[in-house]
Design a protein around this motif. Sequence first.
Motif, PDB file in Angstrom:
ATOM      1  N   LYS A   1     -10.608   1.044   5.008  1.00 30.08           N
ATOM      2  CA  LYS A   1     -11.127   2.338   4.567  1.00 30.08           C
ATOM      3  C   LYS A   1     -10.417   2.865   3.320  1.00 30.08           C
ATOM      4  O   LYS A   1     -10.846   3.869   2.734  1.00 30.08           O
ATOM      5  CB  LYS A   1     -10.980   3.367   5.695  1.00 30.08           C
ATOM      6  CG  LYS A   1      -9.532   3.605   6.132  1.00 30.08           C
ATOM      7  CD  LYS A   1      -9.450   4.667   7.219  1.00 30.08           C
ATOM      8  CE  LYS A   1      -7.998   4.948   7.591  1.00 30.08           C
ATOM      9  NZ  LYS A   1      -7.604   4.314   8.802  1.00 30.08           N
ATOM     10  N   LEU A   2      -9.356   2.192   2.912  1.00 30.75           N
ATOM     11  CA  LEU A   2      -8.559   2.674   1.788  1.00 30.75           C
ATOM     12  C   LEU A   2      -9.120   2.161   0.460  1.00 30.75           C
ATOM     13  O   LEU A   2      -9.394   0.965   0.325  1.00 30.75           O
ATOM     14  CB  LEU A   2      -7.104   2.222   1.931  1.00 30.75           C
ATOM     15  CG  LEU A   2      -6.381   2.650   3.206  1.00 30.75           C
ATOM     16  CD1 LEU A   2      -4.963   2.076   3.215  1.00 30.75           C
ATOM     17  CD2 LEU A   2      -6.324   4.177   3.322  1.00 30.75           C
ATOM     18  N   PRO A   3      -9.259   3.023  -0.547  1.00 28.70           N
ATOM     19  CA  PRO A   3      -9.768   2.570  -1.845  1.00 28.70           C
ATOM     20  C   PRO A   3      -8.801   1.648  -2.571  1.00 28.70           C
ATOM     21  O   PRO A   3      -9.220   0.890  -3.453  1.00 28.70           O
ATOM     22  CB  PRO A   3      -9.961   3.886  -2.620  1.00 28.70           C
ATOM     23  CG  PRO A   3      -9.032   4.864  -1.968  1.00 28.70           C
ATOM     24  CD  PRO A   3      -8.993   4.486  -0.518  1.00 28.70           C
ATOM     25  N   GLN A   4      -7.513   1.683  -2.197  1.00 29.13           N
ATOM     26  CA  GLN A   4      -6.522   0.835  -2.867  1.00 29.13           C
ATOM     27  C   GLN A   4      -6.355  -0.524  -2.194  1.00 29.13           C
ATOM     28  O   GLN A   4      -5.411  -1.256  -2.472  1.00 29.13           O
ATOM     29  CB  GLN A   4      -5.167   1.549  -2.977  1.00 29.13           C
ATOM     30  CG  GLN A   4      -4.503   1.900  -1.668  1.00 29.13           C
ATOM     31  CD  GLN A   4      -4.871   3.276  -1.151  1.00 29.13           C
ATOM     32  OE1 GLN A   4      -6.022   3.691  -1.201  1.00 29.13           O
ATOM     33  NE2 GLN A   4      -3.876   4.014  -0.657  1.00 29.13           N
ATOM     34  N   PHE A   5      -7.310  -0.873  -1.315  1.00 29.37           N
ATOM     35  CA  PHE A   5      -7.268  -2.186  -0.657  1.00 29.37           C
ATOM     36  C   PHE A   5      -8.627  -2.849  -0.746  1.00 29.37           C
ATOM     37  O   PHE A   5      -9.664  -2.212  -0.522  1.00 29.37           O
ATOM     38  CB  PHE A   5      -6.866  -2.052   0.813  1.00 29.37           C
ATOM     39  CG  PHE A   5      -6.791  -3.374   1.551  1.00 29.37           C
ATOM     40  CD1 PHE A   5      -5.694  -4.207   1.399  1.00 29.37           C
ATOM     41  CD2 PHE A   5      -7.830  -3.780   2.378  1.00 29.37           C
ATOM     42  CE1 PHE A   5      -5.624  -5.427   2.058  1.00 29.37           C
ATOM     43  CE2 PHE A   5      -7.763  -5.000   3.043  1.00 29.37           C
ATOM     44  CZ  PHE A   5      -6.658  -5.820   2.885  1.00 29.37           C
TER      45      PHE A   5
ATOM     46  N   ILE B   1       0.851  -1.200   0.000  1.00 26.00           N
ATOM     47  CA  ILE B   1       0.000   0.000   0.000  1.00 26.00           C
ATOM     48  C   ILE B   1       0.881   1.242   0.000  1.00 26.00           C
ATOM     49  O   ILE B   1       0.671   2.196  -0.773  1.00 26.00           O
ATOM     50  CB  ILE B   1      -0.938   0.007   1.221  1.00 26.00           C
ATOM     51  CG1 ILE B   1      -2.033  -1.051   1.078  1.00 26.00           C
ATOM     52  CG2 ILE B   1      -1.548   1.397   1.425  1.00 26.00           C
ATOM     53  CD1 ILE B   1      -3.108  -0.744   0.070  1.00 26.00           C
ATOM     54  N   ASN B   2       1.894   1.246   0.854  1.00 28.99           N
ATOM     55  CA  ASN B   2       2.808   2.391   0.948  1.00 28.99           C
ATOM     56  C   ASN B   2       3.618   2.588  -0.331  1.00 28.99           C
ATOM     57  O   ASN B   2       4.058   3.711  -0.630  1.00 28.99           O
ATOM     58  CB  ASN B   2       3.748   2.230   2.145  1.00 28.99           C
ATOM     59  CG  ASN B   2       3.027   2.344   3.471  1.00 28.99           C
ATOM     60  OD1 ASN B   2       1.970   2.968   3.553  1.00 28.99           O
ATOM     61  ND2 ASN B   2       3.575   1.747   4.523  1.00 28.99           N
ATOM     62  N   GLU B   3       3.818   1.506  -1.080  1.00 26.16           N
ATOM     63  CA  GLU B   3       4.550   1.599  -2.340  1.00 26.16           C
ATOM     64  C   GLU B   3       3.659   2.039  -3.504  1.00 26.16           C
ATOM     65  O   GLU B   3       4.127   2.160  -4.632  1.00 26.16           O
ATOM     66  CB  GLU B   3       5.200   0.246  -2.680  1.00 26.16           C
ATOM     67  CG  GLU B   3       6.285  -0.209  -1.719  1.00 26.16           C
ATOM     68  CD  GLU B   3       7.588   0.560  -1.878  1.00 26.16           C
ATOM     69  OE1 GLU B   3       7.744   1.252  -2.905  1.00 26.16           O
ATOM     70  OE2 GLU B   3       8.441   0.468  -0.970  1.00 26.16           O
ATOM     71  N   GLY B   4       2.366   2.261  -3.220  1.00 27.10           N
ATOM     72  CA  GLY B   4       1.461   2.762  -4.247  1.00 27.10           C
ATOM     73  C   GLY B   4       0.691   1.704  -5.011  1.00 27.10           C
ATOM     74  O   GLY B   4       0.050   2.009  -6.022  1.00 27.10           O
ATOM     75  N   TYR B   5       0.703   0.459  -4.549  1.00 25.31           N
ATOM     76  CA  TYR B   5       0.003  -0.626  -5.221  1.00 25.31           C
ATOM     77  C   TYR B   5      -1.475  -0.674  -4.814  1.00 25.31           C
ATOM     78  O   TYR B   5      -1.861  -0.182  -3.738  1.00 25.31           O
ATOM     79  CB  TYR B   5       0.627  -1.976  -4.865  1.00 25.31           C
ATOM     80  CG  TYR B   5       1.951  -2.254  -5.520  1.00 25.31           C
ATOM     81  CD1 TYR B   5       2.058  -3.204  -6.520  1.00 25.31           C
ATOM     82  CD2 TYR B   5       3.107  -1.573  -5.144  1.00 25.31           C
ATOM     83  CE1 TYR B   5       3.279  -3.479  -7.130  1.00 25.31           C
ATOM     84  CE2 TYR B   5       4.326  -1.821  -5.741  1.00 25.31           C
ATOM     85  CZ  TYR B   5       4.406  -2.778  -6.732  1.00 25.31           C
ATOM     86  OH  TYR B   5       5.617  -3.036  -7.332  1.00 25.31           O
ATOM     87  N   HIS B   6      -2.279  -1.291  -5.670  1.00 27.48           N
ATOM     88  CA  HIS B   6      -3.614  -1.711  -5.277  1.00 27.48           C
ATOM     89  C   HIS B   6      -3.466  -3.135  -4.742  1.00 27.48           C
ATOM     90  O   HIS B   6      -3.017  -4.031  -5.469  1.00 27.48           O
ATOM     91  CB  HIS B   6      -4.573  -1.693  -6.468  1.00 27.48           C
ATOM     92  CG  HIS B   6      -5.975  -2.064  -6.087  1.00 27.48           C
ATOM     93  ND1 HIS B   6      -6.924  -1.134  -5.715  1.00 27.48           N
ATOM     94  CD2 HIS B   6      -6.583  -3.277  -5.988  1.00 27.48           C
ATOM     95  CE1 HIS B   6      -8.049  -1.746  -5.419  1.00 27.48           C
ATOM     96  NE2 HIS B   6      -7.865  -3.054  -5.575  1.00 27.48           N
TER      97      HIS B   6
END
Length: 325
Positions: A48-52, A23-28
Amino acid sequence: MQKRILITGAAGFLGSHLSDRFINEGYHVIGMDNLITGDLKNIEHLFKLPQFEFYHHDVSKFIHVTGHLDYILHFASPASPIDYLKIPIQTLKVGSLGTHNCLGLAKAKNARILVASTSEVYGDPLVHPQTENYWGNVNPVGPRGVYDEAKRFQEAITMAYHTFHQVQTRIVRIFNTYGPRMRLNDGRALPAFIGQALRGEDLTVFGDGSQTRSFCYVDDLVEGIYRLLMSDCAEPVNIGNPDEISLKDFAEEIIQLTGTQQKIVYKPLPADDPKQRQPDISKAKALLNWGPKVNRAEGLKITYNYFKQLPASELHKLPKDFINK
């Protein structure tokens, strides 16, 4: 296009830390876990994160993921003796069928896959420290055989997919790792010792305590896994901290860390308990420019503070027995 990664076992100790990293590296990040040993509390901060996104699913069954995938991390598996002695069939299935399904998905998606193997593939080693070209000393029908052989098969089928189907595969052999989000009651030496100290109990060491382990802090392990995934190395690579210590000395370190007055009590050594466990990380240093940075004193302090904050219900949720893995 945002890169997408599937992490199986995402609600577990290592899977949750890997989810954080990517997540911290910018991945979905697509997390998957059947929650037999994982805990949603480990990843609830990500919901709560849209990338997870998270799927409650058993990877031993058919896996379907919509859209493209760039990477797969296969970390779904019981990892402590308490777990794999309690659910031996599931342990074998996730190492065999689960790995087969993940590899098939990697092939279909043209994704690179990294599978989590373990130092347990070396069994009770006759070579010390353990190098990647050592084939091991494993009892396939002993109490640890369900885990050891599941991981050995996992490595074999992963390499077969690499050589026969040209799938981009990576294999990490993980040595003892610790840190926040470990289950206090999972039966391994470090959480068992800290749990006993916090409850005011004597610390249980099996055998005479001369058997050794080498403990790696979770942040160091995650960095090694990340570098291996991004590397060109398809052969197995040891990732662990070579700072070796006997379990007797380690128990004394925990007593000193917690400031308790407990003594050490000794019980008979379980069958096939490894006498020595220390990684040779020459390969990781040479190929990945990786080495552990967090020393044991620093890592143990962070881990102890995490355990101290757990509710009393967790502190007293005990297994029937534990093994100094």
